[in-house]
Scaffold this motif. Structure first.
Motif, short mmCIF file in Angstrom:
data_model
loop_
_atom_site.label_atom_id
_atom_site.label_comp_id
_atom_site.label_asym_id
_atom_site.label_seq_id
_atom_site.Cartn_x
_atom_site.Cartn_y
_atom_site.Cartn_z
N MET A 152 67.43 61.96 -9.13
CA MET A 152 66.43 62.55 -8.28
C MET A 152 67.11 63.33 -7.18
O MET A 152 68.19 63.00 -6.78
N ASP A 153 66.46 64.43 -6.69
CA ASP A 153 67.12 65.25 -5.71
C ASP A 153 66.13 65.74 -4.68
O ASP A 153 64.96 65.49 -4.79
N ILE A 154 66.62 66.43 -3.68
CA ILE A 154 65.85 66.82 -2.52
C ILE A 154 64.89 67.93 -2.86
O ILE A 154 65.31 69.02 -3.08
N ASN A 155 63.71 67.70 -2.82
CA ASN A 155 63.16 66.37 -3.02
C ASN A 155 62.50 66.47 -4.36
O ASN A 155 61.45 67.06 -4.44
N ARG A 156 63.11 65.93 -5.43
CA ARG A 156 62.58 66.12 -6.75
C ARG A 156 61.13 65.67 -6.86
O ARG A 156 60.31 66.26 -7.52
N ASN A 212 62.28 54.18 -8.11
CA ASN A 212 63.72 54.33 -8.25
C ASN A 212 64.18 53.97 -9.65
O ASN A 212 65.06 54.63 -10.23
N ASP A 213 63.58 52.94 -10.24
CA ASP A 213 63.89 52.55 -11.61
C ASP A 213 63.49 53.66 -12.58
O ASP A 213 64.22 53.97 -13.54
N PHE A 214 62.34 54.27 -12.30
CA PHE A 214 61.87 55.36 -13.15
C PHE A 214 62.90 56.49 -13.19
O PHE A 214 63.24 57.01 -14.27
N TYR A 215 63.41 56.90 -12.03
CA TYR A 215 64.34 58.02 -12.03
C TYR A 215 65.71 57.64 -12.58
O TYR A 215 66.44 58.50 -13.07
N ASP A 216 66.03 56.36 -12.55
CA ASP A 216 67.30 55.92 -13.13
C ASP A 216 67.22 55.81 -14.65
O ASP A 216 68.19 56.11 -15.36
N ARG A 217 66.06 55.37 -15.18
CA ARG A 217 65.99 55.02 -16.61
C ARG A 217 65.10 55.93 -17.45
O ARG A 217 65.34 56.06 -18.66
N THR A 218 64.09 56.54 -16.85
CA THR A 218 63.06 57.21 -17.64
C THR A 218 63.09 58.73 -17.51
O THR A 218 63.01 59.44 -18.52
N TRP A 219 63.17 59.21 -16.29
CA TRP A 219 63.10 60.64 -16.07
C TRP A 219 64.19 61.38 -16.85
O TRP A 219 65.34 60.96 -16.89
N LEU A 220 63.81 62.45 -17.54
CA LEU A 220 64.66 63.30 -18.37
C LEU A 220 65.05 62.64 -19.69
O LEU A 220 65.72 63.28 -20.51
N ARG A 221 64.63 61.40 -19.92
CA ARG A 221 65.05 60.68 -21.13
C ARG A 221 63.88 60.28 -22.03
O ARG A 221 63.97 60.40 -23.25
N ALA A 222 62.82 59.77 -21.45
CA ALA A 222 61.72 59.21 -22.24
C ALA A 222 60.91 60.32 -22.91
O ALA A 222 60.88 61.46 -22.44
N PRO A 223 60.22 59.99 -24.00
CA PRO A 223 59.42 61.01 -24.68
C PRO A 223 58.08 61.31 -24.01
O PRO A 223 57.48 62.33 -24.30
N PHE A 224 57.63 60.42 -23.06
CA PHE A 224 56.24 60.53 -22.61
C PHE A 224 56.14 59.87 -21.24
O PHE A 224 56.25 58.65 -21.12
N TYR A 225 55.97 60.66 -20.18
CA TYR A 225 55.90 60.08 -18.84
C TYR A 225 55.19 61.03 -17.88
O TYR A 225 55.04 62.22 -18.16
N THR A 226 54.74 60.48 -16.77
CA THR A 226 54.07 61.31 -15.77
C THR A 226 55.10 61.89 -14.78
O THR A 226 56.15 61.30 -14.54
N VAL A 227 54.77 63.05 -14.25
CA VAL A 227 55.58 63.70 -13.22
C VAL A 227 54.64 64.20 -12.13
O VAL A 227 53.43 64.31 -12.34
N ASN A 228 55.20 64.48 -10.98
CA ASN A 228 54.41 65.14 -9.94
C ASN A 228 55.24 66.19 -9.26
O ASN A 228 56.42 66.00 -8.98
N TRP A 229 54.62 67.33 -9.04
CA TRP A 229 55.29 68.47 -8.42
C TRP A 229 54.36 69.10 -7.40
O TRP A 229 53.16 69.18 -7.61
N GLY A 230 54.93 69.58 -6.32
CA GLY A 230 54.13 70.24 -5.30
C GLY A 230 54.61 71.64 -5.00
O GLY A 230 54.40 72.13 -3.91
N THR A 231 55.26 72.29 -5.92
CA THR A 231 55.82 73.62 -5.70
C THR A 231 54.97 74.62 -6.45
O THR A 231 55.39 75.21 -7.42
N ASN A 232 53.74 74.82 -6.01
CA ASN A 232 52.76 75.41 -6.90
C ASN A 232 52.41 76.86 -6.62
O ASN A 232 51.40 77.36 -7.13
N ASP A 233 53.20 77.58 -5.83
CA ASP A 233 52.89 78.99 -5.63
C ASP A 233 53.89 79.90 -6.33
O ASP A 233 53.98 81.08 -6.02
N SER A 234 54.65 79.36 -7.29
CA SER A 234 55.61 80.21 -8.00
C SER A 234 55.84 79.71 -9.41
O SER A 234 56.41 78.64 -9.62
#
Length: 511
Positions: free
Chosen positions: A1-5, A394-416
């Motif tokens: 995870m990164d600033i601020n993923r 924190n567990d999600f970003y260590d084990r699931t994010w970028l790896r699992a086939p099916f997961y929820t995400v949230n993003w707030g960078t919505n003007d581009s």
């Protein structure tokens, strides 16, 4: 995870070759919310922000998992550029910027009078050192150049960044990323930056910041801002309801509904603020067939999701990230629920409906877990069995994010649209959440970066959107409003989404 993923908050659509704006007053706009009289100086604003005490970070170039840390950093340190209203990239430490004719070499000129809290002037050496350190620590995701050698001074008050290929969107991609510190800084306990506030005290994630009278953008009106870390939205909501803080950011719809009935509180709604979406892995696994991904997008009842998950504080979306982009393609047919067509597509793809599929989620964005549960119930109408698995973030970003086939995400960078393409969808990005590798998409993205503002850029942006709509890996069912609760006396709050909401330097208190 990164600033601020978790909240890569709001970024803007790019700028043309030259954007010269005054450093003061071109960031996120504030509203007086009906307060009589001119803005008044003085007072301390008590702000609540989410975070985990186990994830407190003082280094502005490191991973910032906490909203509280990011808020503190954004007030202590100046990035080169920040979100704006119109245009949506505004100056901060960089007073102006321009590119060469190939849009590869960008020159950023520093604001006149910029100085650090200890009195030292900010120079190009400080900026180069900071950007090189950030590039080494975070890679191209934050500083999109090939190597640290591509960041160099251009005299005492300007820096040049050289991109490997034409990049019309560089000022956009640097927004709220490029915190500048004095050259050679490795100890950040004192928080010496050049931002609108100085650090007076810090204790276990809580901070008191006082006005920087010599800030190059003009001194803030507030005497001080006190930031309090809250471990959950519920505890922060309780604090604002009890009058223990003056501002609670991103509290969610339930708290917003409660606050609307209170005369001593007000609700600030930031439209198009957060996408709570479902990521489906495209390279392998059960969702690799685009017909399966299309079926899942047809299964969702978007109106019901907005009503149930967001309590109406949001709008239906159409499977494309970047809904507030001026180039957003509203001619794409709005997807609606079609269970029969979804079943047919699953059958054509040979999808095994006898299995149970795990949809992994986490308690992070307001409504994220509920969105997974509502979607799982809706999928049952098409014969799909989905088990919702809730992980600690924190567990999600260590084990699931970028790896699992099916997961929820949230993003707030919505003007581009291009921002999202850069961060999570091109085949080269380290944050490719759906493992999407599409040569036509990469080509359209490169065309968008190389295009000047105008029709050529819009067409490339829309090609990016069409590919994402047709065969991308996201199910984007809706856009949540950002919901902040403030005491009635708090004025001048930013009303932009995402990154814009941390720009509190123009806030003031009417009483």
């Amino acid at each position: 995870m990164d600033i601020n993923r978790r909240r890569l908050l709001r970024a803007g659509l790019g700028v043309s070759a030259i954007l010269a704006l005054a450093a003061c007053g071109n960031g996120s706009p504030g509203s007086t919310d009906g307060a009589s009289g001119p803005p008044r100086p003085g007072g301390t604003l008590r702000v609540g922000a989410l975070g985990k005490s186990s994830k407190i970070e003082r280094d502005p170039h490191a991973t910032l998992s906490n909203d509280s840390d990011f808020l503190i950093m954004s007030l202590l340190y100046d990035p080169l550029t920040v979100p704006g209203a119109d245009p949506n990239v505004a100056p901060r430490l960089a007073a102006r910027w321009e590119a060469d004719k190939d849009q590869r070499n960008w020159t950023f000129t520093l604001a006149d009078g910029a100085s650090f809290h200890d009195g030292r002037p900010v120079t190009s050496a400080d900026v180069v050192w900071s950007l090189r350190r950030l590039r080494e620590m975070a890679g191209e995701t934050k500083v999109p150049v090939s190597s640290v050698a591509d960041i160099r001074p251009a005299g005492p008050n300007a820096v040049v960044l050289t991109c490997a290929a034409p990049n019309s969107q560089l000022p956009l991609l640097l927004r709220m990323m490029t915190f500048v510190v004095p050259e050679g800084t490795t100890d950040f306990a004192r928080g010496v930056g050049s931002g609108p506030f100085r650090l007076e005290s810090f204790d276990r994630g809580n901070a008191r910041l006082v006005r920087n009278e010599t800030w190059h953008g003009g001194p803030p009106l507030l005497d001080a801002i006190e930031v309090t870390l809250f471990e959950s939205p519920e505890s922060m909501s309780n604090a604002i309801m009890a009058g223990q803080i003056d501002l609670a950011s991103s509290v969610g719809a339930v708290a917003g509904r409660t606050a609307e009935s209170r005369g001593d509180l007000k609700v600030v709604r930031r439209p198009d603020d957060v996408a709570v979406a479902i990521a489906m892995r495209t390279s392998d696994g059960p969702f690799a067939d685009p017909r399966v991904r299309e079926a899942l997008r047809l299964i969702v009842d978007r109106d019901a999701m907005v009503a149930q998950v967001l309590s109406g504080y949001g709008t239906v979306a159409n499977d494309v990230l970047g809904t507030a982009d001026p180039s957003f393609d509203r001619s794409l047919p709005q997807r609606t629920r079609d269970i029969d067509r979804a079943k047919a597509l699953l059958a054509e793809a040979g999808f095994d409906t006898s299995k149970t599929y795990r949809l992994v989620t986490k308690q992070e964005a307001a409504g994220e877990v509920e969105s997974a549960r509502v979607f799982a119930a809706q999928a049952g109408d098409a014969g799909l069995k989905i088990e919702v698995v809730v992980q600690e973030a924190n567990d999600f970003y260590d084990r699931t994010w970028l790896r699992a086939p099916f997961y929820t995400v949230n993003w707030g960078t919505n003007d581009s649209v291009v921002f999202f393409a850069s961060k999570v969808m091109t085949s080269q990005t380290a944050w490719n959440e759906t493992d999407f590798a599409d040569p036509a998409f990469d080509k359209a993205y490169a065309r968008a970066l190389a295009a000047p503002a105008g029709a050529e850029f819009v067409e490339a942006s829309r090609e990016i959107q069409r590919i994402q709509y047709d065969r991308g890996g996201y199910l984007v069912w809706g856009m949540a409003d950002g919901i902040d609760i403030a005491a009635a006396s708090v004025q001048g709050l930013p009303d932009l989404g995402g990154y814009g909401r941390v720009q509190l330097e123009r806030a003031w208190l009417s009483s």
